[in-house]
Structure formats: C-alpha cells, structure tokens
Design a protein around this motif. Structure first.
Motif, PDB file in Angstrom:
ATOM      1  N   ALA A  21       0.862  -1.185   0.000  1.00 20.24           N
ATOM      2  CA  ALA A  21       0.000   0.000   0.000  1.00 20.24           C
ATOM      3  C   ALA A  21       0.894   1.228   0.000  1.00 20.24           C
ATOM      4  CB  ALA A  21      -0.917   0.006   1.218  1.00 20.24           C
ATOM      5  N   TYR A  22       0.493   2.265  -0.749  1.00 24.23           N
ATOM      6  CA  TYR A  22       1.356   3.445  -0.883  1.00 24.23           C
ATOM      7  C   TYR A  22       0.514   4.680  -1.148  1.00 24.23           C
ATOM      8  CZ  TYR A  22       0.502   2.613  -5.855  1.00 24.23           C
ATOM      9  OH  TYR A  22      -0.113   2.416  -7.070  1.00 24.23           O
ATOM     10  N   SER A  23       1.154   5.823  -1.007  1.00 22.73           N
ATOM     11  CA  SER A  23       0.498   7.084  -1.337  1.00 22.73           C
ATOM     12  C   SER A  23       0.596   7.337  -2.834  1.00 22.73           C
ATOM     13  CB  SER A  23       1.152   8.247  -0.588  1.00 22.73           C
ATOM     14  OG  SER A  23       0.666   9.495  -1.076  1.00 22.73           O
ATOM     15  N   PRO A  24      -0.532   7.585  -3.515  1.00 18.13           N
ATOM     16  CA  PRO A  24      -0.489   7.831  -4.956  1.00 18.13           C
ATOM     17  C   PRO A  24      -0.306   9.301  -5.314  1.00 18.13           C
ATOM     18  CG  PRO A  24      -2.759   7.599  -4.268  1.00 18.13           C
ATOM     19  CD  PRO A  24      -1.916   7.474  -3.020  1.00 18.13           C
ATOM     20  N   VAL A  25       0.132  10.115  -4.358  1.00 11.99           N
ATOM     21  CA  VAL A  25       0.391  11.529  -4.617  1.00 11.99           C
ATOM     22  C   VAL A  25       1.815  11.862  -4.198  1.00 11.99           C
ATOM     23  CG1 VAL A  25      -2.026  12.249  -4.427  1.00 11.99           C
ATOM     24  CG2 VAL A  25      -0.600  12.188  -2.391  1.00 11.99           C
ATOM     25  N   HIS A  26       2.410  12.833  -4.865  1.00 13.20           N
ATOM     26  CA  HIS A  26       3.823  13.159  -4.637  1.00 13.20           C
ATOM     27  C   HIS A  26       4.079  13.756  -3.263  1.00 13.20           C
ATOM     28  CE1 HIS A  26       5.657  12.274  -8.512  1.00 13.20           C
ATOM     29  NE2 HIS A  26       4.603  12.785  -9.106  1.00 13.20           N
ATOM     30  N   SER A  27       3.167  14.585  -2.775  1.00  5.63           N
ATOM     31  CA  SER A  27       3.478  15.443  -1.634  1.00  5.63           C
ATOM     32  C   SER A  27       3.409  14.735  -0.288  1.00  5.63           C
ATOM     33  CB  SER A  27       2.528  16.639  -1.618  1.00  5.63           C
ATOM     34  OG  SER A  27       1.180  16.194  -1.583  1.00  5.63           O
ATOM     35  N   SER A  28       2.813  13.545  -0.216  1.00  6.38           N
ATOM     36  CA  SER A  28       2.745  12.844   1.070  1.00  6.38           C
ATOM     37  C   SER A  28       3.192  11.391   0.893  1.00  6.38           C
ATOM     38  CB  SER A  28       1.320  12.894   1.635  1.00  6.38           C
ATOM     39  OG  SER A  28       0.403  12.355   0.692  1.00  6.38           O
ATOM     40  N   PRO A  29       4.478  11.178   0.622  1.00  8.17           N
ATOM     41  CA  PRO A  29       4.943   9.822   0.331  1.00  8.17           C
ATOM     42  C   PRO A  29       4.940   8.923   1.566  1.00  8.17           C
ATOM     43  CG  PRO A  29       6.796  11.326   0.445  1.00  8.17           C
ATOM     44  CD  PRO A  29       5.561  12.177   0.560  1.00  8.17           C
ATOM     45  N   TRP A  30       4.420   7.746   1.418  1.00  7.91           N
ATOM     46  CA  TRP A  30       4.516   6.694   2.420  1.00  7.91           C
ATOM     47  C   TRP A  30       4.270   5.365   1.710  1.00  7.91           C
ATOM     48  CZ3 TRP A  30       0.424   3.388   3.003  1.00  7.91           C
ATOM     49  CH2 TRP A  30      -0.823   3.831   2.565  1.00  7.91           C
ATOM     50  N   ARG A  31       4.734   4.295   2.326  1.00  6.87           N
ATOM     51  CA  ARG A  31       4.532   2.974   1.765  1.00  6.87           C
ATOM     52  C   ARG A  31       4.645   1.938   2.860  1.00  6.87           C
ATOM     53  NH1 ARG A  31       8.730   1.055  -2.468  1.00  6.87           N
ATOM     54  NH2 ARG A  31       9.650  -0.082  -0.731  1.00  6.87           N
ATOM     55  N   GLN A  32       3.820   0.909   2.798  1.00  8.57           N
ATOM     56  CA  GLN A  32       3.890  -0.167   3.773  1.00  8.57           C
ATOM     57  C   GLN A  32       3.630  -1.494   3.060  1.00  8.57           C
ATOM     58  OE1 GLN A  32       1.501   0.423   7.247  1.00  8.57           O
ATOM     59  NE2 GLN A  32       2.677  -1.051   8.456  1.00  8.57           N
ATOM     60  N   GLU A  33       4.299  -2.554   3.545  1.00 10.93           N
ATOM     61  CA  GLU A  33       4.211  -3.855   2.894  1.00 10.93           C
ATOM     62  C   GLU A  33       3.875  -4.937   3.917  1.00 10.93           C
ATOM     63  OE1 GLU A  33       7.883  -4.550   0.907  1.00 10.93           O
ATOM     64  OE2 GLU A  33       7.705  -2.790  -0.409  1.00 10.93           O
ATOM     65  N   TRP A  34       3.151  -5.953   3.449  1.00  7.85           N
ATOM     66  CA  TRP A  34       2.806  -7.100   4.284  1.00  7.85           C
ATOM     67  C   TRP A  34       3.073  -8.375   3.494  1.00  7.85           C
ATOM     68  CZ3 TRP A  34      -0.152  -2.756   3.725  1.00  7.85           C
ATOM     69  CH2 TRP A  34      -0.399  -1.996   4.878  1.00  7.85           C
ATOM     70  N   GLN A  35       3.850  -9.287   4.064  1.00  6.10           N
ATOM     71  CA  GLN A  35       4.130 -10.558   3.394  1.00  6.10           C
ATOM     72  C   GLN A  35       2.986 -11.534   3.634  1.00  6.10           C
ATOM     73  OE1 GLN A  35       8.130 -12.235   3.712  1.00  6.10           O
ATOM     74  NE2 GLN A  35       7.251 -14.264   4.069  1.00  6.10           N
ATOM     75  N   ILE A  36       2.552 -12.195   2.574  1.00  3.52           N
ATOM     76  CA  ILE A  36       1.481 -13.185   2.639  1.00  3.52           C
ATOM     77  C   ILE A  36       2.075 -14.532   2.224  1.00  3.52           C
ATOM     78  CG2 ILE A  36      -0.807 -13.829   1.831  1.00  3.52           C
ATOM     79  CD1 ILE A  36      -0.770 -11.219   3.403  1.00  3.52           C
ATOM     80  N   ASP A  37       2.162 -15.460   3.175  1.00  3.20           N
ATOM     81  CA  ASP A  37       2.752 -16.761   2.872  1.00  3.20           C
ATOM     82  C   ASP A  37       1.792 -17.664   2.102  1.00  3.20           C
ATOM     83  OD1 ASP A  37       5.119 -16.042   4.141  1.00  3.20           O
ATOM     84  OD2 ASP A  37       4.401 -16.737   6.099  1.00  3.20           O
ATOM     85  N   ASP A  38       0.503 -17.612   2.460  1.00  3.82           N
ATOM     86  CA  ASP A  38      -0.479 -18.479   1.810  1.00  3.82           C
ATOM     87  C   ASP A  38      -1.787 -17.703   1.658  1.00  3.82           C
ATOM     88  OD1 ASP A  38      -2.145 -20.418   0.840  1.00  3.82           O
ATOM     89  OD2 ASP A  38      -1.785 -21.866   2.441  1.00  3.82           O
ATOM     90  N   PRO A  39      -2.179 -17.328   0.428  1.00  2.00           N
ATOM     91  CA  PRO A  39      -3.425 -16.564   0.232  1.00  2.00           C
ATOM     92  C   PRO A  39      -4.662 -17.280   0.749  1.00  2.00           C
ATOM     93  CG  PRO A  39      -2.079 -16.555  -1.761  1.00  2.00           C
ATOM     94  CD  PRO A  39      -1.452 -17.547  -0.828  1.00  2.00           C
ATOM     95  N   ARG A  40      -4.640 -18.594   0.808  1.00  5.13           N
ATOM     96  CA  ARG A  40      -5.818 -19.340   1.244  1.00  5.13           C
ATOM     97  C   ARG A  40      -6.131 -19.106   2.723  1.00  5.13           C
ATOM     98  NH1 ARG A  40      -3.777 -25.099  -0.781  1.00  5.13           N
ATOM     99  NH2 ARG A  40      -1.933 -24.191   0.263  1.00  5.13           N
ATOM    100  N   THR A  41      -5.130 -18.699   3.494  1.00  4.00           N
ATOM    101  CA  THR A  41      -5.323 -18.462   4.926  1.00  4.00           C
ATOM    102  C   THR A  41      -5.050 -17.004   5.288  1.00  4.00           C
ATOM    103  OG1 THR A  41      -3.028 -19.119   5.358  1.00  4.00           O
ATOM    104  CG2 THR A  41      -4.711 -20.841   5.471  1.00  4.00           C
ATOM    105  N   ALA A  42      -5.258 -16.109   4.329  1.00  3.34           N
ATOM    106  CA  ALA A  42      -4.898 -14.698   4.531  1.00  3.34           C
ATOM    107  C   ALA A  42      -6.071 -13.841   4.992  1.00  3.34           C
ATOM    108  CB  ALA A  42      -4.328 -14.125   3.233  1.00  3.34           C
ATOM    109  N   THR A  43      -7.196 -14.448   5.360  1.00  2.00           N
ATOM    110  CA  THR A  43      -8.381 -13.659   5.736  1.00  2.00           C
ATOM    111  C   THR A  43      -8.086 -12.731   6.910  1.00  2.00           C
ATOM    112  OG1 THR A  43      -9.817 -15.453   4.973  1.00  2.00           O
ATOM    113  CG2 THR A  43     -10.797 -13.784   6.403  1.00  2.00           C
ATOM    114  N   ASP A  44      -7.479 -13.245   7.961  1.00  2.87           N
ATOM    115  CA  ASP A  44      -7.180 -12.412   9.139  1.00  2.87           C
ATOM    116  C   ASP A  44      -6.135 -11.352   8.804  1.00  2.87           C
ATOM    117  OD1 ASP A  44      -8.983 -13.855  10.639  1.00  2.87           O
ATOM    118  OD2 ASP A  44      -7.472 -15.232  11.440  1.00  2.87           O
ATOM    119  N   ASP A  45      -5.150 -11.713   7.991  1.00  2.00           N
ATOM    120  CA  ASP A  45      -4.136 -10.734   7.587  1.00  2.00           C
ATOM    121  C   ASP A  45      -4.774  -9.573   6.833  1.00  2.00           C
ATOM    122  OD1 ASP A  45      -2.088 -12.243   8.685  1.00  2.00           O
ATOM    123  OD2 ASP A  45      -1.759 -13.366   6.838  1.00  2.00           O
ATOM    124  N   ILE A  46      -5.700  -9.880   5.946  1.00  2.00           N
ATOM    125  CA  ILE A  46      -6.364  -8.839   5.152  1.00  2.00           C
ATOM    126  C   ILE A  46      -7.186  -7.925   6.052  1.00  2.00           C
ATOM    127  CG2 ILE A  46      -8.188  -8.469   3.442  1.00  2.00           C
ATOM    128  CD1 ILE A  46      -7.083 -10.866   1.914  1.00  2.00           C
TER     129      ILE A  46
END
Length: 350
Positions: free
Chosen positions: A267-292
């Motif tokens: 997830a990231y900022s789509p505008v220039h003036s307020s840059p930020w970004r964060q990432e989450w690793q997903i090991d198995d999409p089938r069990t990613a409900t709680d992560d989401i």
C-alpha cells in the motif's frame, strides 16, 4: 457537425448541457443520437432530467436540477467523439463484467485480471507483462498467477465490504512509485534493487475518502545460479536437492533473483506530496483472511488520520476545496497540505 462535437466535454459541461436544453437539441450539439446522450450521461455519472421535467419547466413547476455528484473512480471524467468514446465503451464493457462477476462471487477487477494475465507473455525476470487499461497492479510470474488473483479477489471484496471502493485509475492524476521485488525490510539499503514493472494505470482504493495505491508483488530472493545453456539458469543449491545436469560449452555462475513462492501486499500514497509505503508478506493466500482484515484496519486508521489533518487545514484552503473532497480532488489538496505519516511506519523505498 454539432457545435460541441469536435472537443472534449467534461462532466460539468455535460451536466449543464442536459439541464439547459432538451435531449434532442443536446444530441444535435454533440453530434450523436438522443439515446447515446443517455449512455454518455450514465457512463460519466451525470444525472439528467426525467420524463416530463421539461413540460413541468414550461409550466413553471419543475423541481430543481439534480446536482452533479462527486467524481468516482470507475467512471470517465470526460467524453469526446471518436477515439475519446473508447472510455464509454470500456465503462459499459466493465459494467457487464461486474454483473457477471457478482453472479459467480468474484470481484470484477479480479475477473478482469484473470482474463488479462492468463493471456500475457513473460517479460524480464519472467514477470507477466500486461498493458491492458483495466488490469490491476500485479507483478507475478505464471506459476504464482492463481495465488495472486485469489489474494486480490479476497482483498478487494473485503475492502468494499468495509465501505471502501477499488478501481483501476485510468487517466487519473495518480502516481505509482517504484516497488522492489525483494522484501524492502531487508534489502532497502542496497544501492541496486530490482523493481517491478509499473502497470499502465495504478490500482487505487478510496478509503475514508482518501486514495490509497495497492499492488500485489511476488517476492524474490537472491540465489547463486549457473548457466546451463539455451538461455536457462539453474540454482546451484536447489532446496529440493536436484543436481544440475552436466553442461557442455561455456558456463558460469552468478547471483540472480529467484521467486520465493510468496506474495506481498503493498500500500502506498499515490500523490507526490505525502509519500509513504507499507508492505505485508502473505505466505499463503488461502489463509490470509485475518491478515487482510488487519491490513484494512491499519489503512483505515491512516486514512482517518489524513482526513482529520485535512479537516483542520480546510479554513486555509481556497473556497473551491471547501466542499466534500473526491479522490481526484485530494491530489490538489495534497499539493497544498503535507500529510505526516503518524499511524504507520514509513518504509524506505527500494
């Protein structure tokens, strides 16, 4: 040729036109049929007079014109006869696909992605290359396509269930920063970092009125590889214990990126003036409900903080920005007000 036929017509201009003259006269000005004027209004999300409104106006008892709603992602912002009408065609094509996707329990963007990426050819690093307008932001190889589509489908459905919206921001003034194939938590200090190929248009979720860019990336790691001929490399230390077949001719070893068979949501900022970004690793999409669920909660907290910050700064903004802000208008606000990242840790860019 109609007086307005040779130029772009914005949503505001179309709204003013259909409420100032009857549809027959508007169609002559635009150089199209009366029924097509209705299709343009629907695609641009422009309300138009109902049956009998013009008779009521002549009698002096017509209700006030319906105000133009805020622009929403997924609807074109203008219409132009000729090549510009492709946006109208795309809108109705996507609308039919949305109806079909609801019948089978899929999010329409995930269904479009499945169709687009399944026909794609691998490019650099074996990543599938798709340049279709409606394709979501996926950086994946063919072996991880099904898992990535499944994860995108779960993420988009969960976002809309929480009251947010998701769309591919076609011809919208948003940016998509460079995103690395490796985990930025471990590799951001490298001077050379392999990046994903950016999509034609970014995927934008509007969360609490704030635009947030989304991408799904297949994680890679560096491994020692040996050239085995015919443009192919094999991992020298295979995790499955497979031995490299004998190589005839020239061969060499080098460090190359290899798929980790895992995904990450960015997830990231789509505008220039307020840059930020964060990432989450997903090991198995089938069990990613709680992560989401946790990801969406964090994004909502960030969006609410940004919206509160904007609200505190509204008196200093021009009057034109004092009404309810749309996703597109937020870009203009962000150029005037810098939004600090107070709720999530900003990750350095690769």
């Amino acid at each position: 040729m109609g007086a307005l036929e040779s130029r772009k017509i914005s949503r505001e201009e179309l709204h003013e036109l259909v409420w100032s003259v009857p549809v027959r006269q508007a169609s002559r000005l635009l150089g199209v049929s009366g029924s097509y004027v209705g299709r343009i209004c629907t695609a641009l999300d422009v309300p138009r007079p109902g049956r009998g409104w013009w008779a009521q106006k002549r009698a002096g008892c017509a209700p006030a014109p319906t105000p133009l709603p805020n622009a929403n992602l997924g609807h074109p912002l203008f219409w132009e006869k000729g090549p510009g009408s492709n946006a109208i065609f795309t809108y109705y094509k996507d609308r039919d696909l949305r109806q079909k996707s609801r019948e089978i329990g899929w999010h329409p963007l995930a269904l479009i992605a499945q169709r687009s990426f399944s026909k794609a050819r691998p490019g650099r690093g074996d990543l599938l290359v798709v340049r279709a307008n409606g394709a979501i932001d996926l950086s994946i190889t063919a072996s991880m396509l099904d898992a990535a589509i499944q994860l995108a489908n779960m993420l988009f459905i969960a976002l809309e269930a929480s009251g947010s919206s998701v769309a591919v921001a076609v011809r919208q003034p948003f940016i998509r920063p460079a995103i690395g194939l490796q985990s930025c938590l471990a590799d951001w200090q490298r001077e050379v970092c392999s990046h994903t190929r950016p999509p034609r248009w970014p995927t934008i979720a509007t969360i609490a009125g704030v635009p947030t860019g989304l991408a799904i990336v297949e994680l890679h790691h560096e491994a020692e590889m040996q050239y085995i001929g015919d443009g192919q490399f094999a991992e020298t230390c295979s995790p499955k214990g497979k031995r490299i077949p004998p190589v005839t001719g020239i061969t060499w070893k080098q460090e190359r990126l290899v798929s980790s068979k895992k995904l990450k949501i960015v997830a990231y900022s789509p505008v220039h003036s307020s840059p930020w970004r964060q990432e989450w690793q997903i090991d198995d999409p089938r069990t990613a409900t709680d992560d989401i669920k946790e990801i969406i909660l964090k994004l909502e907290i960030r969006a609410q903080g940004q919206e509160a910050n904007r609200a505190s700064c509204k008196p200093a903004l021009p009057k034109i920005l004092s009404h309810s802000l749309t996703a597109v208008e937020l870009v203009a606000v962000d150029s005037l007000v810098a939004i600090p990242s107070s709720h999530t840790k900003e990750e350095p860019s690769c």
